[in-house]
Write a protein that holds these residues in place. Structure first.
Motif, mmCIF file in Angstrom:
data_model
loop_
_atom_site.group_PDB
_atom_site.id
_atom_site.type_symbol
_atom_site.label_atom_id
_atom_site.label_comp_id
_atom_site.label_asym_id
_atom_site.label_seq_id
_atom_site.Cartn_x
_atom_site.Cartn_y
_atom_site.Cartn_z
ATOM 1 N N PRO A 174 0.591 -1.106 0.226
ATOM 2 C CA PRO A 174 -0.031 0.556 -0.064
ATOM 3 C C PRO A 174 1.364 1.269 -0.238
ATOM 4 N N ALA A 175 2.316 0.885 0.463
ATOM 5 C CA ALA A 175 3.310 2.591 0.189
ATOM 6 C C ALA A 175 3.755 2.303 -0.929
ATOM 7 N N ASP A 178 2.186 4.877 -7.151
ATOM 8 C CA ASP A 178 1.232 4.085 -8.652
ATOM 9 C C ASP A 178 2.663 3.725 -9.120
ATOM 10 N N ALA A 179 3.505 5.005 -9.913
ATOM 11 C CA ALA A 179 4.337 3.743 -11.044
ATOM 12 C C ALA A 179 4.952 2.417 -10.487
ATOM 13 N N PHE A 180 5.339 2.807 -8.991
ATOM 14 C CA PHE A 180 6.394 1.116 -8.880
ATOM 15 C C PHE A 180 5.546 0.305 -8.881
ATOM 16 N N LEU A 218 9.064 4.623 -1.345
ATOM 17 C CA LEU A 218 7.240 4.835 -0.411
ATOM 18 C C LEU A 218 7.138 6.262 -0.693
ATOM 19 N N THR A 219 5.818 6.043 -0.641
ATOM 20 C CA THR A 219 4.644 7.400 -0.321
ATOM 21 C C THR A 219 4.737 7.221 1.102
ATOM 22 N N THR A 220 5.068 6.801 2.099
ATOM 23 C CA THR A 220 5.487 7.501 3.601
ATOM 24 C C THR A 220 6.826 7.427 3.407
#
Ligand code: AHM
Ligand code: MG
Length: 284
Positions: A174-175, A178-180, A218-220
């Motif tokens: 979830p972290a 989108d590209a990864f 990561l988004t986080t």
């Protein structure tokens, strides 16, 4: 001492300490009170390995400083032209579950923090069912089995297989960006998952079977988890010298020197085609 002699002395010292590091794990699977400079809990085993390597490596002629993932600042030794950067026990959270761990070493000819252009040699030890050591010097990657602290050369000129087989990606799904996630879903269709929670174990599988290891942004945690000085640069250099490639998402891990000793970076290493696709997908 010549640079080659210093590098050999560092490699010999690390191999010599490997059995003691393994033995030290008995009784050191508990957490210490402190945190490392990256804010991670330290295990007693991390602290033991760091202190052992600091003492032994700073005692070598030609080694001027020692830096590690487990301590804030660079430690000065005697005069010398070489600077060593260690991740003393990579993947140490695996000690609880008794899975693989490693030691990562970079030897630099400039004060730390220093980038790939100052790296003169690199190595890692893999504490698996066997203790093995992979070294990079003068462009050649060599794998040895370490027995009683001595290196016995197995493969003298190690290179990645042309046909990739395995992949391992860190961070909770979830972290992932989108590209990864797009990149991962392509790779999942092509390769077999192998992820063990110790970069060294996972990278050694990539070196053995071909494929890609990544700990992405990561988004986080926009810079991922792994440290450029202690993990990204030495491992990037080894994989590149073995005919593979590395990237931080945009360029080779060796291209950008760390500004800060403990700076984090996304890490991708593996077969060139897979690294190029990662860069293309992440920059799209
Ligand atoms: P460490 O050097 O503090 O042990 O942390 C690095 C390790 C890497 O070996 C591994 O790739 C990663 O952390 C695994 O992290 P996660 O548990 O988030 O999958
Ligand atoms: Mg590590």
């Amino acid at each position: 001492m010549s640079g080659a002699d210093v590098v050999e002395a560092v490699f010999e010292t690390v191999a010599g300490a490997a059995p003691e590091i393994r033995e030290s794990l008995v009784g050191r699977r508990r957490y210490e009170a402190g945190e490392n400079p990256s804010g991670e809990q330290q295990l007693a085993a991390d602290v033991y390995a760091d202190e052992l390597f600091e003492e032994r490596l700073l005692a070598l002629d030609g080694v001027a400083t020692y830096a590690s993932e487990e301590r804030e600042d660079v430690v000065e030794g005697a005069d010398g032209d070489y600077h060593v950067a260690l991740d003393p026990l990579d993947g140490s959270s695996n000690v609880k579950s008794n899975n693989a761990m490693g030691t990562i070493v970079g030897v630099f000819d400039a004060p730390l923090p220093a980038g790939g252009e100052s790296l003169v040699a690199a190595a890692y030890v893999l504490y698996g069912p066997l203790t093995t050591m992979v070294t990079l010097r003068e462009g050649t990657v060599t794998e040895s089995v370490v027995h009683e602290g001595e290196r016995h050369v197995g493969t003298a000129d190690r290179s990645l297989p042309d046909e990739p087989t395995v992949y391992g990606f860190g961070g909770r799904v979830p972290a992932w960006t989108d590209a990864f996630a797009d990149y991962a879903s392509e790779v999942e269709q092509e390769l077999k998952l192998r992820y063990g929670g110790a970069m060294i174990g996972d990278v050694n599988q990539v070196l053995t079977y071909g494929g890609v290891f990544a700990y992405p942004a990561l988004t986080t945690h926009p810079n991922g988890k792994l440290r450029r000085q202690f993990e990204g640069i030495p491992i990037g250099a080894i994989v590149e010298a073995a005919g593979g490639a590395s990237t931080d998402g945009e360029r080779s891990l060796l291209a950008t020197p760390p500004e800060d000793l403990h700076e984090r970076t996304p890490v991708f290493v593996g077969n060139r085609s897979l690294i190029e696709r990662a860069e293309a997908t992440l920059s799209a």
